[in-house]
Every structure is written in C-alpha cells, then in structure tokens.
Write a protein that holds these residues in place. Structure first.
Motif, short mmCIF file in Angstrom:
data_model
loop_
_atom_site.label_atom_id
_atom_site.label_comp_id
_atom_site.label_asym_id
_atom_site.label_seq_id
_atom_site.Cartn_x
_atom_site.Cartn_y
_atom_site.Cartn_z
N GLY A 1 0.91 -1.18 0.06
CA GLY A 1 0.02 -0.01 -0.03
C GLY A 1 0.73 1.22 0.05
N GLU A 2 1.80 1.08 0.93
CA GLU A 2 2.74 2.59 0.71
C GLU A 2 3.43 2.54 -0.50
OE1 GLU A 2 6.42 4.67 1.34
OE2 GLU A 2 6.38 2.45 0.70
N GLN A 3 3.97 1.44 -1.42
CA GLN A 3 4.43 1.72 -2.67
C GLN A 3 3.47 2.29 -3.63
OE1 GLN A 3 5.99 -2.22 -3.42
NE2 GLN A 3 7.50 -2.24 -2.07
N LEU A 4 2.43 1.69 -3.63
CA LEU A 4 1.25 2.30 -4.31
C LEU A 4 0.87 3.70 -4.25
CD1 LEU A 4 -1.41 -0.65 -4.38
CD2 LEU A 4 0.31 -0.12 -6.17
N ALA A 5 1.10 4.27 -3.12
CA ALA A 5 0.76 5.47 -2.59
C ALA A 5 1.97 6.43 -3.04
CB ALA A 5 0.70 5.55 -0.98
N ALA A 6 3.15 5.75 -2.88
CA ALA A 6 4.45 6.80 -3.34
C ALA A 6 4.39 6.91 -5.07
CB ALA A 6 5.56 5.82 -3.22
N GLN A 7 3.92 5.73 -5.85
CA GLN A 7 3.48 5.99 -7.31
C GLN A 7 2.37 6.83 -7.51
OE1 GLN A 7 2.80 1.79 -8.45
NE2 GLN A 7 4.68 0.94 -7.84
N SER A 8 1.46 6.86 -6.74
CA SER A 8 0.29 7.82 -7.11
C SER A 8 0.91 9.27 -6.77
CB SER A 8 -0.66 7.35 -6.16
OG SER A 8 -1.37 6.13 -6.31
N LEU A 9 1.48 9.44 -5.42
CA LEU A 9 2.02 10.58 -5.30
C LEU A 9 2.98 11.22 -6.42
CD1 LEU A 9 2.43 13.01 -3.44
CD2 LEU A 9 4.17 12.05 -2.16
N ASP A 10 3.63 10.38 -6.91
CA ASP A 10 4.70 10.85 -8.10
C ASP A 10 4.09 11.17 -9.22
OD1 ASP A 10 7.33 10.89 -9.39
OD2 ASP A 10 6.48 9.25 -10.56
N MET A 11 2.72 10.43 -9.48
CA MET A 11 1.93 10.69 -10.70
C MET A 11 1.27 12.09 -10.43
SD MET A 11 0.96 9.73 -13.72
CE MET A 11 1.48 8.11 -13.78
N ALA A 12 0.87 12.29 -9.19
CA ALA A 12 0.11 13.62 -8.99
C ALA A 12 1.05 14.94 -9.30
CB ALA A 12 -0.44 13.57 -7.51
N LEU A 13 2.36 14.69 -8.59
CA LEU A 13 3.21 15.62 -8.59
C LEU A 13 3.73 15.87 -10.25
CD1 LEU A 13 5.46 14.83 -5.69
CD2 LEU A 13 3.96 16.92 -5.66
N GLY A 14 3.54 14.82 -11.05
CA GLY A 14 3.96 15.06 -12.44
C GLY A 14 2.89 15.58 -13.20
N ARG A 15 1.87 15.62 -12.58
CA ARG A 15 0.61 16.31 -13.35
C ARG A 15 0.68 17.85 -12.82
NH1 ARG A 15 -3.28 13.32 -15.61
NH2 ARG A 15 -5.02 14.53 -14.72
N GLY A 16 1.82 18.27 -12.11
CA GLY A 16 1.42 19.62 -11.65
C GLY A 16 1.10 19.94 -10.19
#
Length: 646
Positions: A278-293
């Motif tokens: 779950g923490e790994q998925l959250a880190a991937q999702s946060l990276d995606m959110a940051l990559g979108r601005g």
C-alpha cells in the motif's frame, strides 16, 4: 437375493438336472430300469431348489418394490424439509415445484405454482452460480439443469450466506489504505514569510489534516515539514473518494500571503495485500500527482489512475539545482554515445521540433553526430524546417525510416515535448533504442516512458523549449549555440505561452532573455507563425460557426478546411477572446478519426475534460482523438463530459 448368488443357484440346478438326465439315459440303454427311480433323485432335488429360488426372487422383488416406494417418499420428504431453498423452473422461468424452506424464507407467498419467478426475483437464469441479495438476506444460488426428452428443467438451490457476506464486507471495509500527503513547495512558499506567518501556516496545515483524519478511525503522522502519512480504513476512503477529496479545496483556503496559497498533492494506495504494498502504491500515485502539476490526488486503480483536483497551476520552482544536475547527467550520456537522435511527438509543432533543433545545436558543439527525427509529411512546423534546412543544411533531419536504418546499441535517443509512448514520432525507433532520455513539460500521463536513463519532467515549465534552454546553459560548450537554434527555441516558447500570456513564469522570461542574448531574432520567429490567406479564412469561418454554451465555445470545422490540424488550435485560441468564454473546443475529422482541440484561460481545466475522452495535455491546452464516431456524436459526448464535471 444378490445377482451373483442367483447365478450360482441356477448353475447348481442345471448341474443337478444334467446329473439326472445322464444316468437315466445310461440305465435305459443297459436295460436296468429298476434303478431309474434312484437316478431321479437329483432331478427332484433340483426342482425343490428351483421352487425355493423362485419363491425367494418373488420375495426380493416385492421387497425391492416396497423399498423403492419408501425411498421415493423419503427423498420427497427430505427435499420438502431441506434447510436449503429449492425450486424447479422450466425454460420460460415458470415455477413448477418448490420446497417449504423456499416458500417460508424466500418468496413468503402461497400458491406460487405456475407463476414466472424471473419476473418476481432478480434471478439471472444464464449463470450456473450467482449471489443474490433478497429481502435483507444474501443467497448463493446454484443452478442444476436437467433435460429429458423435450422438457428442459432447472433446479435452483438457495443457500443463505448472509453471515459470510457480512464478514466479507467487513473484511473489505476494514482494509487499510495508505495516503502520502505532500504540501506543494512548502519551503518556497514560506521562505520569505515572517516567523509568525510561518507558524500560523504550519498550524493551519496541521489543524486541517487533524480535522480530516478525525472523521475516520485512522492515524496521521508527520514525516517531514511538508510530508505526512495517513492510514485509513477502506470504508472511510470510499467516502473521501466520493467527496472528491474536499481537503484539496480546503487547503487552498490557507493563504501564505496575498498571492500564494497552500496546495496538497496526495497519493493513495488502497486495495493492496499488505501495508508495504500500500505504501508503494501511494508513493507511485504521489509521483503521478506531482508529475501532473500537483494540487491533486491520484488514486491507483486496476485500470490505471483516477485523479481529483488539479485546478491550480503548477507552482514554479525557483531553484535550478535539479536542472544543473540533470544537464550534467545528459551531457555525460551524450559524450559516451556513438551518435544522438532527437525525436518529438507525431505532428510535431514549433515546441516539439524547436526543442529538438535547439538541443541538436548544443550536441553539435559537443562534437557528436546528431540528427533530428521528423516526418516532414506529418509536421505542423514547415516554416521552421525550411529555415533550418536553409541555415544549417538538410543533413540535420532524418525521417523515421532513415533513423531505423542507422540506429545502433550505442545510439542515445532523446525524446522531447512528450513522454507518452503512444504518440511518439516513431514508436518503433523508441523500442529499438537502448539508451533513452526524456525532456518534457506535459502533465504526467499513464503511458509514460518508463525505461529512461534520465526522465527530466517539469510540469510547471511553459514549454519543452524553455526546459532545453535552461539545460544548455549548464552544458560545457565553450561557445553559445548559433542564433538559428536560438530562434527555434524562442518560437516554441512563444507558441506554448501564446506570446508570453499563458503559463508564463519568471524562468520563462529568463530563458527568453538568454535566447535573445545569444542572437534570437524576434522577426524571424514571428515569420514562423505566418500562414496562408486560405488558412486565415478557414480560421475565421470556424470562429464564426462556433456555438457558445455557458462559458464554453464549441465549433465544428468542415472537412474541406486545408491544414486543419494547424488551423483548429489557432481557431480555439481565438475563441478565447470572446467575452465570457473560459474554454474553447474545435472538433474536426481526419481520415475517419475525430479530433478535439481544447484551449482555456486557466479557469477551466481542459486537461481533465480531454482525459475523460481518452486524451490529455495541459490545464490550458489539451486534445484527444475519438475513433468510430461522427463529429456530431463527439460533440454530444463532449457536452456530457462537461456536464458531469460541474
């Protein structure tokens, strides 16, 4: 009597009869009839045995018939009193038979024979097994088809699994979801603020997050000044998702000063087997959110990501430390490569081709063979291509087919102005390349290049040309790139910023000032935007045919419009000059594919709208393609998405 024993008795009888017949024949031949009565003894015994067996068989048959009747009665009684519901339907769904449990617990009615059960119960007769919620209970229904002759019957067994279903629901509802929460550019926001303002901002952030977590039974911990982690049960996570992460709007209400407000980026990992996953998925999702601005929440799903928020513009970072580090890494890769190919996206525009040409000028100063891969037949920057061929020669450009013939394992492929695998100028060239670098400013897409040695992604940047301009300033070149390459870079910046109006930050003007310093000619750049009188008339016709619905302007371009790929975005830009229009869309069709070009002034996030239709882009500039649909149906779908976004 068992069949095997009966067979043995009949064999014995046969032998006894034979033992009588043979001696009788022998005695008759020898003329000694006085012994005939004795020879008849086996026959008499055989007859007696046969009578006993016959009587026994009649008794067995009578007993079997009686037992069969009793078993049938017991079977019917068991079915009628079975603790599982049972019913029998024909192929039309007519109820032919049911037991007491079905009548008492499921239908709660009398005299249901001959009724169509499929009209009363939401039963799917095509499934061999299904689960059905009925009258506050959950049943697992098993279908047992039976076919004899013309009759096609199906018996259904209803097992009450309510306790199991409730336990399963509680298990799923109590699964932990991990949230990683980042305060966007926290240090940049408060570095010039007063100590009291810093303390007040920090307390407001913590109070907001505490209120957010208090509505759940989860936990919240601060990892750094600008980073938090929360663990929340799935039952509360579902409500947060349903409310579309209201905390994002609440965070924007916290103001650091008159111009700046706090924004959050949230990555959610849920549905994982373990907390670590779950923490790994959250880190991937946060990276995606940051990559979108930033200023949005990203939730990992089975089909990709779901995004919420994203109404604010990306916050420009003031530090160039990352740019310097990336520039050094890219220069080392260039120097260690045999040759360099630079490629943008299909139907390359001034930003894509301009960034590629500008970077090619820097690579040439590093004494490395370099080529820009473009398809001149599918390009929206013909003036730029003509200018560069005139200034530096046609050997700067290669077609995708030519590049495929000359690529080696030591070739470095640099992708500019896109990170999406599906819209590259040549996806085959990308797959053949062993060493890949990505330089892009578009908000991160799901199908991004995931094997890049360097992935330089800055969604707050105005253009790829701005990013390349910053990078080449840190290259150890010895001399500045020639002015013709500076013209290319400046044209891309002007295109994506609408002549320094949209998505323009301090670093945008610094990049433009550097280009002007090394010889960029604004008149030459202006000429790259020139078009034919036919294109101008077409653009005017599209604008004149637009329909304004609320704050949205929607126009449909005719199939006869020349250079419609170039004219449609220009028409969308002009539609934004109409009063009270916040977003503009131009719909056009090419080769049975419907395209939508979207533009906005920032109040409307057209990227989210285009993503709902399968496309993407920026908050103020996006597009999509729709297959197997007419332009009118595409307009209807667009209006439906806009309505759903409200």
């Amino acid at each position: 009597m068992k069949p095997k024993k009966q067979i043995l008795l009949w064999v014995l009888i046969t032998l006894l009869l034979l033992s009588t017949l043979v001696p009788a024949v022998v005695l008759a031949i020898r003329g000694t009839p006085e012994y005939l009565p004795f020879s008849a003894l086996p026959a008499i015994l055989a007859i007696l045995v046969a009578l006993v067996v016959g009587y026994s068989n009649k008794h067995v048959i009578r007993y079997a018939a009686q037992m069969n009747t009793e078993c049938e009665n017991a079977e019917l009684a068991a079915l009628q009193n079975l603790p599982l519901g049972m019913c029998i339907l024909n192929e039309e769904g007519i109820l032919l038979h049911y037991n007491h449990c079905f009548e008492r617990e499921i239908i709660s009615r009398s005299d249901m024979f001959g009724r169509n059960l499929l009209e009363i119960l939401p039963l799917d007769s095509t499934l061999p097994e299904q689960e059905l919620d009925w009258q506050d209970r959950t049943y697992r229904i098993s279908a047992l088809p039976y076919c004899e002759g013309a009759a096609e019957l199906t018996a259904y067994l209803w097992a009450d699994v309510t306790d199991y279903a409730e336990l399963r629901a509680e298990y799923h509802a109590s699964r932990p979801s991990v949230l990683l929460i980042l305060v966007d550019n926290y240090e940049d926001l408060i570095q010039n603020a007063k100590e009291s303002a810093k303390l007040e901002t920090s307390m407001a952030i913590e109070k907001l997050l505490e209120d957010f977590i208090s509505g759940t039974n989860g936990i919240l911990r601060r990892l750094k000044n600008d980073r938090f982690i929360a663990i929340i049960e799935e039952r509360h996570m579902a409500k947060i998702i349903k409310d579309k992460f209201r905390i994002l709007d609440q965070a924007r209400a916290i103001r650091v000063d008159e111009k700046n407000s706090v924004t959050f980026s949230i990555g959610v990992g849920h549905g994982a087997a373990t907390l670590q996953e779950g923490e790994q998925l959250a880190a991937q999702s946060l990276d995606m959110a940051l990559g979108r601005g930033g200023d949005q929440a990203a939730v990992k799903t089975e089909n990709g990501y779901r995004f919420f928020g994203g109404v604010s513009k990306g916050v420009e970072k003031k530090s160039r430390a990352k740019t310097r580090i990336v520039a050094n890494a890219i220069q080392e890769l260039i120097l260690s490569s045999e040759n360099v190919f630079i490629m943008g996206h299909r139907f390359g525009d001034l930003d894509s081709v301009g960034a590629a040409c500008g970077l090619a000028g820097a690579v040439r100063l590093l004494q490395k063979p370099v080529a820009v891969v473009v398809n001149p037949q599918r390009n929206l920057a013909p003036q730029l291509l003509s200018l560069m061929e005139h200034e530096v020669g046609g050997d700067l450009f290669l077609t995708p087919a030519q590049a495929l013939e000359t690529i080696t394992d030591q070739t470095l492929l640099i992708i500019v102005d896109t990170h999406n695998k599906e819209i590259l100028e040549s996806e085959k060239l990308y797959k053949m390349a062993k060493n890949v670098v990505v330089i892009d400013h578009h908000r991160k897409n799901i199908n991004y290049v995931d094997n890049a040695l360097v992935f330089h992604h800055e969604p707050y940047a105005s253009s790829a040309c701005e990013m390349v301009t910053e990078l080449i300033q840190y290259f150890k070149l010895g001399n500045a790139v020639p002015s013709c390459y500076a013209d290319c870079l400046l044209s891309g910046i002007m295109l994506d910023t609408k002549n320094f109006v949209m998505r323009t930050g301090v670093r945008t003007f610094e990049a433009a000032a550097y280009l002007r310093k090394i010889g960029a000619d604004t008149v030459k750049v202006k000429c790259m935007f020139s078009g034919s009188i036919e294109a101008y008339r077409s653009r005017t016709d599209i604008v004149g045919s637009a329909e304004v619905i609320g704050c949205y302007a929607i126009a449909i371009a005719s199939e006869e419009v020349p250079d419609v790929r170039l004219v449609a975005p220009q028409a969308a830009d002009e539609l934004l000059s109409i009063q009270n229009v916040s977003a503009a869309f131009v719909i056009y069709e090419i080769n049975r594919v419907v395209n939508i070009s979207a533009r906005s002034l920032g109040a409307v996030n057209v990227q989210v709208i285009m993503e709902a239709l399968g496309g993407g882009g920026h908050q103020t500039m996006a597009a999509t393609q729709l297959h197997d649909i007419s332009v009118q149906d595409a307009k209807v779908r667009l209006l439906q998405v806009i309505s759903d976004m409200k």
